[in-house]
Motif scaffolding. Structure first.
Motif, mmCIF file in Angstrom:
data_model
loop_
_atom_site.group_PDB
_atom_site.id
_atom_site.type_symbol
_atom_site.label_atom_id
_atom_site.label_comp_id
_atom_site.label_asym_id
_atom_site.label_seq_id
_atom_site.Cartn_x
_atom_site.Cartn_y
_atom_site.Cartn_z
ATOM 1 N N MET A 75 22.412 -41.905 -106.834
ATOM 2 C CA MET A 75 23.591 -41.165 -106.713
ATOM 3 C C MET A 75 23.940 -40.989 -105.155
ATOM 4 O O MET A 75 22.987 -40.825 -104.363
ATOM 5 C CB MET A 75 23.112 -39.769 -107.119
ATOM 6 C CG MET A 75 24.564 -38.758 -107.095
ATOM 7 S SD MET A 75 24.150 -37.214 -107.700
ATOM 8 C CE MET A 75 23.646 -37.510 -109.398
ATOM 9 N N SER A 76 25.147 -41.679 -104.904
ATOM 10 C CA SER A 76 25.572 -41.902 -103.472
ATOM 11 C C SER A 76 25.956 -40.264 -103.060
ATOM 12 O O SER A 76 26.335 -39.472 -103.493
ATOM 13 C CB SER A 76 26.741 -42.667 -103.508
ATOM 14 O OG SER A 76 27.886 -41.963 -104.033
ATOM 15 N N THR A 77 25.758 -40.118 -101.603
ATOM 16 C CA THR A 77 25.992 -38.954 -100.903
ATOM 17 C C THR A 77 27.098 -39.129 -100.098
ATOM 18 O O THR A 77 27.335 -40.248 -99.228
ATOM 19 C CB THR A 77 24.663 -38.364 -100.140
ATOM 20 O OG1 THR A 77 23.774 -38.124 -101.034
ATOM 21 C CG2 THR A 77 24.985 -37.220 -99.285
ATOM 22 N N THR A 78 28.027 -38.350 -99.650
ATOM 23 C CA THR A 78 29.342 -38.434 -98.779
ATOM 24 C C THR A 78 29.152 -37.454 -97.765
ATOM 25 O O THR A 78 28.684 -36.293 -98.306
ATOM 26 C CB THR A 78 30.531 -38.122 -99.740
ATOM 27 O OG1 THR A 78 30.584 -39.292 -100.573
ATOM 28 C CG2 THR A 78 31.677 -38.122 -98.696
ATOM 29 N N ALA A 79 29.320 -37.537 -96.676
ATOM 30 C CA ALA A 79 29.446 -36.501 -95.663
ATOM 31 C C ALA A 79 30.683 -36.752 -94.828
ATOM 32 O O ALA A 79 31.326 -37.804 -94.380
ATOM 33 C CB ALA A 79 28.195 -36.734 -94.503
ATOM 34 N N ILE A 80 31.267 -35.624 -94.762
ATOM 35 C CA ILE A 80 32.870 -35.513 -94.218
ATOM 36 C C ILE A 80 32.323 -34.993 -92.898
ATOM 37 O O ILE A 80 31.736 -33.838 -92.581
ATOM 38 C CB ILE A 80 33.512 -34.668 -94.843
ATOM 39 C CG1 ILE A 80 33.984 -35.283 -96.316
ATOM 40 C CG2 ILE A 80 34.993 -34.484 -94.039
ATOM 41 C CD1 ILE A 80 34.943 -34.376 -97.087
ATOM 42 N N ILE A 81 32.823 -35.632 -91.642
ATOM 43 C CA ILE A 81 32.365 -35.081 -90.525
ATOM 44 C C ILE A 81 33.751 -34.952 -89.587
ATOM 45 O O ILE A 81 34.792 -35.245 -89.875
ATOM 46 C CB ILE A 81 31.752 -36.177 -89.651
ATOM 47 C CG1 ILE A 81 32.354 -37.663 -89.319
ATOM 48 C CG2 ILE A 81 30.218 -36.305 -90.276
ATOM 49 C CD1 ILE A 81 31.520 -38.518 -88.370
ATOM 50 N N ASN A 82 33.492 -34.080 -88.615
ATOM 51 C CA ASN A 82 34.356 -33.942 -87.470
ATOM 52 C C ASN A 82 35.946 -33.079 -88.194
ATOM 53 O O ASN A 82 37.143 -33.381 -87.740
ATOM 54 C CB ASN A 82 35.317 -35.064 -87.011
ATOM 55 C CG ASN A 82 33.969 -35.881 -86.073
ATOM 56 O OD1 ASN A 82 33.212 -35.072 -85.287
ATOM 57 N ND2 ASN A 82 34.073 -37.175 -86.092
ATOM 58 N N ALA A 83 35.706 -32.361 -89.115
ATOM 59 C CA ALA A 83 36.653 -31.771 -90.066
ATOM 60 C C ALA A 83 36.882 -30.321 -89.345
ATOM 61 O O ALA A 83 35.728 -29.661 -89.108
ATOM 62 C CB ALA A 83 36.302 -31.716 -91.374
ATOM 63 N N ARG A 84 37.974 -29.826 -89.452
ATOM 64 C CA ARG A 84 38.180 -28.266 -89.595
ATOM 65 C C ARG A 84 37.903 -27.825 -91.068
ATOM 66 O O ARG A 84 38.287 -28.649 -91.956
ATOM 67 C CB ARG A 84 39.713 -27.936 -89.286
ATOM 68 C CG ARG A 84 40.155 -28.313 -87.976
ATOM 69 C CD ARG A 84 41.779 -27.839 -87.796
ATOM 70 N NE ARG A 84 42.359 -28.428 -86.717
ATOM 71 C CZ ARG A 84 43.069 -29.327 -86.770
ATOM 72 N NH1 ARG A 84 43.106 -29.996 -87.945
ATOM 73 N NH2 ARG A 84 43.829 -29.893 -85.622
ATOM 74 N N VAL A 85 37.219 -26.799 -91.292
ATOM 75 C CA VAL A 85 36.828 -26.668 -92.484
ATOM 76 C C VAL A 85 37.255 -25.141 -92.882
ATOM 77 O O VAL A 85 36.851 -24.341 -92.133
ATOM 78 C CB VAL A 85 35.124 -26.583 -92.583
ATOM 79 C CG1 VAL A 85 34.764 -26.054 -93.978
ATOM 80 C CG2 VAL A 85 34.678 -28.012 -92.488
ATOM 81 N N PHE A 86 38.133 -25.090 -93.778
ATOM 82 C CA PHE A 86 38.544 -23.726 -94.319
ATOM 83 C C PHE A 86 37.733 -23.597 -95.509
ATOM 84 O O PHE A 86 37.780 -24.443 -96.567
ATOM 85 C CB PHE A 86 40.044 -23.717 -94.554
ATOM 86 C CG PHE A 86 40.515 -22.473 -95.147
ATOM 87 C CD1 PHE A 86 40.529 -21.223 -94.574
ATOM 88 C CD2 PHE A 86 40.633 -22.481 -96.492
ATOM 89 C CE1 PHE A 86 40.884 -19.911 -95.032
ATOM 90 C CE2 PHE A 86 41.104 -21.350 -97.216
ATOM 91 C CZ PHE A 86 41.184 -20.011 -96.418
ATOM 92 N N ASP A 87 36.936 -22.395 -95.541
ATOM 93 C CA ASP A 87 35.728 -22.629 -97.003
ATOM 94 C C ASP A 87 36.631 -21.783 -98.106
ATOM 95 O O ASP A 87 35.711 -21.640 -98.870
ATOM 96 C CB ASP A 87 34.537 -21.968 -96.432
ATOM 97 C CG ASP A 87 34.636 -20.591 -96.290
ATOM 98 O OD1 ASP A 87 35.869 -19.914 -96.040
ATOM 99 O OD2 ASP A 87 33.587 -19.853 -95.901
ATOM 100 N N GLY A 88 37.582 -21.191 -97.994
ATOM 101 C CA GLY A 88 38.329 -20.571 -99.001
ATOM 102 C C GLY A 88 38.384 -19.118 -98.693
ATOM 103 O O GLY A 88 39.432 -18.441 -99.158
ATOM 104 N N ASP A 89 37.830 -18.532 -97.702
ATOM 105 C CA ASP A 89 37.853 -17.372 -97.082
ATOM 106 C C ASP A 89 38.160 -17.400 -95.549
ATOM 107 O O ASP A 89 39.301 -16.716 -95.165
ATOM 108 C CB ASP A 89 36.615 -16.686 -97.182
ATOM 109 C CG ASP A 89 36.002 -16.427 -98.699
ATOM 110 O OD1 ASP A 89 36.962 -16.006 -99.546
ATOM 111 O OD2 ASP A 89 34.922 -16.402 -98.912
#
Length: 412
Positions: free
Chosen positions: A1-15
């Motif tokens: 199963m492949s894994t994805t990593a998103i890097i260098n993002a602004r992350v809005f977690d829903g809160d």
């Protein structure tokens, strides 16, 4: 199963926005928020972009084609408020990562001849929307819970539960807003009995109500949420207090109210980020309107939304998008979620509050505990956009990538 990593993002977690800039996930869910990308992961460099939870539309009438359109706009879950997608009828959607996921009320409790029958032109026979998948021969016909007495409403509740309704909807509408005054409407006794019975079965209850009086009836009956906002005039302090004290949520569907007033979706259709994703029929629909209540004032709706927000009422994003018919115009699946976010900001919510309404708040109020936020262990339903919608809400339309259950949509 492949894994994805998103890097260098602004992350809005829903809160809230996070300090973390990396999110790691696979088809099983979100594996980590923060830290380093693991060796061997597929890397997505999100520099200049913002990662959001997949958006949720808390009011649709839909089919598989429309759910595919939702997903193209980053809407990963749709909540059907009248339709066939109850638990036993949606396996083909649940396992299809090319369309948005769905929950459904089944059909709403309403009297014979009551709303929504008045919406269709004379001679029009409402059936499945274009492109809808009809029931298989082995599937039972949809349950139509037409009720005129408390006993009838009570009797339909266990049947709706057995058929797999995720929540129970009640139509409370006398037709006055739609230009059909005197439309058959649930009376108080029938509404009260139906809501009470639904609660005995542990079901969430919602009401369609377009006037202050229908809103009052619904809240006094004990519904958990309103899937429309009254639109016949300014709010009163009394009705806002009533909603607040009941702990009810509101799905204003400002885009629908605007359409009812004759305001088209032209401003949205003119946006090339929208036009590039809609076909000709949806563009014609978006540029039209319901137009049943031209005497209404959008400023009154904005004032009511602002008053609800100020009172601490939970506000949820919903559109009432349905089928590509011009008499149901001003709306388009997926696209109108972004329009609603913009309308909520125009009404006085901050961009972050509007994003709450389209993600974590809706998930919490509908008991969708596995989505609506970016956190370890939750579904990898994700939307990556260019820019920063926590400060500029229209940046939600800058779609760079969409994932549903960790699977990237190939044509976002």
């Amino acid at each position: 199963m492949s894994t994805t990593a998103i890097i260098n993002a602004r992350v809005f977690d829903g809160d809230r926005p996070l300090e973390a800039t990396t999110v790691v996930f696979d088809r099983t869910g979100i594996l980590a928020v923060g830290g380093e990308a693991p060796a061997g992961a597929e890397i997505v460099d999100a520099a200049g972009g913002t990662l959001l939870p997949g958006l949720i539309d808390a009011h649709v009438h839909t089919n598989e084609q429309a759910l595919a359109l939702d997903l193209r706009f980053g809407v990963t879950t749709a909540l059907e408020m009248q339709g066939n997608h109850t638990a036993g009828n949606r396996a083909h959607i649940t396992e299809n990562d090319a369309v948005a996921d769905i929950r459904s009320s089944g059909f709403a409790i309403t009297p014979p001849g009551g709303h929504p029958s008045e919406l269709f032109p004379e001679g029009f026979r409402p059936g499945p929307p274009p492109g809808a998948r009809g029931p298989k021969p082995s599937e039972p016909a949809p349950l139509m819970p037409f009720s005129t007495t408390p006993e009838e409403a009570v009797g339909f509740i266990p049947q709706l539960v057995e058929r797999g309704s995720d929540y129970i909807k009640f139509m409370v509408d006398d037709g006055s807003v739609e230009g059909h005054p005197g439309l058959p409407m649930l009376d108080r006794a029938t509404l009260n009995a139906g809501v009470a019975e639904a609660k005995k079965h542990g079901m969430l209850t919602v009401a369609h109500a377009l006037t202050i009086e229908a809103t009052r009836m619904s809240i006094e009956a004990g519904v958990d949420g309103l899937v429309h906002l009254f639109m016949e005039g300014p709010h009163t302090e009394e009705i806002i207090t009533l909603i607040r004290d009941a702990g009810a949520f509101v799905v204003p569907c400002v885009v629908l109210n605007a359409s009812m007033m004759g305001i088209t979706g032209d401003e949205l259709a003119d946006d090339p980020r929208v036009a590039s994703r809609l076909d000709e029929q949806w563009m014609k629909t978006l540029r039209s309107s319901f137009g049943h209540y031209p005497q209404g004032k959008l400023s009154d709706v904005f004032g009511s939304v602002r008053a609800l927000r100020d009172a601490g009422v939970d506000i949820l994003v919903g559109t009432d998008a349905s089928a590509p018919f011009e008499f149901l115009g001003g709306l388009a699946h997926g696209a109108s979620v972004h329009h609603e976010l913009q309308y909520l900001v125009r009404a006085g919510l901050t961009p972050v509050e509007a994003l709450h309404a389209g993600t974590s708040v809706t998930a919490r109020r509908f008991g969708l505990t596995d989505r609506g936020r970016i956190a370890e262990g939750l579904r990898a339903d994700l939307l990556l956009v260019d820019g920063d919608p926590t400060t500029t809400i229209s940046d939600t339309l800058n779609t760079r990538a969409v994932w549903r259950r960790g699977t990237r949509l190939t044509h976002a």
